[in-house]
Design an enzyme around this catalytic site. Sequence first.
Site, PDB file in Angstrom:
ATOM      1  N   ASN A   8       0.501  -0.913   0.326  1.00  0.00           N
ATOM      2  CA  ASN A   8      -0.401   0.443  -0.207  1.00  0.00           C
ATOM      3  C   ASN A   8       0.896   1.217  -0.098  1.00  0.00           C
ATOM      4  OD1 ASN A   8      -1.957   2.219   0.152  1.00  0.00           O
ATOM      5  ND2 ASN A   8      -2.784   1.398   2.223  1.00  0.00           N
ATOM      6  N   LYS A  10      -0.252   3.922  -0.587  1.00  0.00           N
ATOM      7  CA  LYS A  10      -1.072   5.262   0.429  1.00  0.00           C
ATOM      8  C   LYS A  10      -0.703   6.590  -0.115  1.00  0.00           C
ATOM      9  CE  LYS A  10       0.034   3.483   4.747  1.00  0.00           C
ATOM     10  NZ  LYS A  10      -0.280   3.421   5.975  1.00  0.00           N
ATOM     11  N   HIS A  95      -9.152   0.832   4.737  1.00  0.00           N
ATOM     12  CA  HIS A  95      -8.454   1.109   5.990  1.00  0.00           C
ATOM     13  C   HIS A  95      -8.204   1.917   6.935  1.00  0.00           C
ATOM     14  CE1 HIS A  95      -4.086   2.692   6.903  1.00  0.00           C
ATOM     15  NE2 HIS A  95      -3.728   1.320   6.102  1.00  0.00           N
ATOM     16  N   GLU A  97      -6.931   4.576   8.110  1.00  0.00           N
ATOM     17  CA  GLU A  97      -6.342   6.120   7.745  1.00  0.00           C
ATOM     18  C   GLU A  97      -8.037   6.319   7.046  1.00  0.00           C
ATOM     19  OE1 GLU A  97      -2.724   5.184   5.200  1.00  0.00           O
ATOM     20  OE2 GLU A  97      -1.873   4.873   7.442  1.00  0.00           O
ATOM     21  N   GLU A 165      -5.420  -5.168  10.703  1.00  0.00           N
ATOM     22  CA  GLU A 165      -4.258  -4.077  11.216  1.00  0.00           C
ATOM     23  C   GLU A 165      -4.831  -3.454  12.062  1.00  0.00           C
ATOM     24  OE1 GLU A 165      -1.979  -2.855   6.903  1.00  0.00           O
ATOM     25  OE2 GLU A 165      -4.425  -1.311   7.840  1.00  0.00           O
ATOM     26  N   GLY A 171       2.544   2.206  11.054  1.00  0.00           N
ATOM     27  CA  GLY A 171       3.063   3.082  10.796  1.00  0.00           C
ATOM     28  C   GLY A 171       4.138   3.913  11.584  1.00  0.00           C
ATOM     29  N   SER A 209       3.689  -2.340  10.658  1.00  0.00           N
ATOM     30  CA  SER A 209       4.801  -2.507  10.726  1.00  0.00           C
ATOM     31  C   SER A 209       5.769  -3.500   9.965  1.00  0.00           C
ATOM     32  CB  SER A 209       5.310  -2.178  12.581  1.00  0.00           C
ATOM     33  OG  SER A 209       5.077  -0.444  12.518  1.00  0.00           O
TER      34      SER A 209
HETATM   35  C1  PEP Z   1      -0.626   0.181   6.367  1.00  0.00           C
HETATM   36  O1  PEP Z   1      -1.015   1.263   6.174  1.00  0.00           O
HETATM   37  O2  PEP Z   1      -1.932  -0.398   5.444  1.00  0.00           O
HETATM   38  C2  PEP Z   1       0.694  -0.159   6.952  1.00  0.00           C
HETATM   39  C3  PEP Z   1       0.281  -1.715   7.500  1.00  0.00           C
HETATM   40  O3  PEP Z   1       1.424   0.931   7.493  1.00  0.00           O
HETATM   41  P1  PEP Z   1       3.018  -0.124   8.226  1.00  0.00           P
HETATM   42  O4  PEP Z   1       3.464  -0.890   6.671  1.00  0.00           O
HETATM   43  O5  PEP Z   1       3.380   1.555   7.584  1.00  0.00           O
HETATM   44  O6  PEP Z   1       2.489  -0.120   8.948  1.00  0.00           O
END
Ligand code: PEP
Length: 247
Positions: A8, A10, A95, A97, A165, A171, A209
Site C-alpha cells: 500500500n 498510500k 483502511h 486511515e 491491521e 506506521g 509495521s
Molecule cells: C498500512 O497502512 O496498511 C500499513 C500496514 O502501514 P505500515 O506497514 O507502514 O505500518
Amino acid sequence: MRKLVAGNWKMNGLTADGVARARDLAARAKAAPLACEIALCPPATLLVPVGQAIVGSGLALGGQDCHAEPAGAHTGDISAPMLKDVGCTYVIVGHSERRHEYKESDAVVRAKAAAAVAAGLCAIVCVGESAAERASGRTEAVVVHQLQGSLPPKLGPAKLVVAYEPVWAIGSGRMPTAQDVASVHARIREALRDLTTEAVAVRILYGGSVKAANARELTAVANVDGFLVGGGSLNTEEFWTIASAYG
Ligand code: PEP
C-alpha cells in the site's frame, strides 16, 4: 489460495519513482517468481503507468479505495469499475486511515466492498483495534464487530481478503507479539465461518509495521496468509525481502 503480499503505497510517489519501483519489482518477479502473490496498490494517479510497468510480470494491481457507487456526481472519487477498467484486480477498503480521516463507518466499508465485488474486483477489507481498545482488552470484540458490519454477506476467497491491521501498529514501528497476532487471526477465522463461504480459504493478512526484519517470523504464525505493507513497500529491496519470506 497463494499467500498474498500487498504493498500500500498510500499518498506517495510521482511518476518517475513509482514507475521505477514497479519496473524493478516486475523485473525481479520475471527473473525469479516468488511463491506468494504480490499486489501493488499505488496512488490512483499511478495506476495506469504502474499497470503498464508490470504487464507480464505476474504482479497484480490494486486500488487503495473505491466509491460505493459505480458512477455519478462524486467529485474526487474513483469507482470500482474505473479501477477494473485500468487493470486492477484488488482494492483496499476500510483502511484505518480512511475510517479515521474520513469517518468511514462499517456500513460504508461494506457498501464499498460490495461495489468492488460487483465490479469484478477482490476486496481487501481492513479491520483493527485502536491502542485504547487493546488496552481495555476489547481487541477481539472490536475486530469481530467490524467484520460483522463491514463484510458483504457470504463472499468467498476469490472475492474477499481480510487484513488485520492494529491501528496503533500502522506506521509506528510497534507490533503485537506473534502470539497476539495468532490469537486475533484465529478469532477472525472463527468469525469468518459465519460470515463467508469457504472461510478456511479466505486469506487473512497481517498489516502494521511489517518489515524485512520481522516478516519471516510472521510467516510461521497460524492463519497469517500474507501481509499488507505500507512504509515497507516504498523501498523495493525491503518489499521484495518481505515477500521473499514466503519463499
Ligand atoms: C498500512 O497502512 O496498511 C500499513 C500496514 O502501514 P505500515 O506497514 O507502514 O505500518
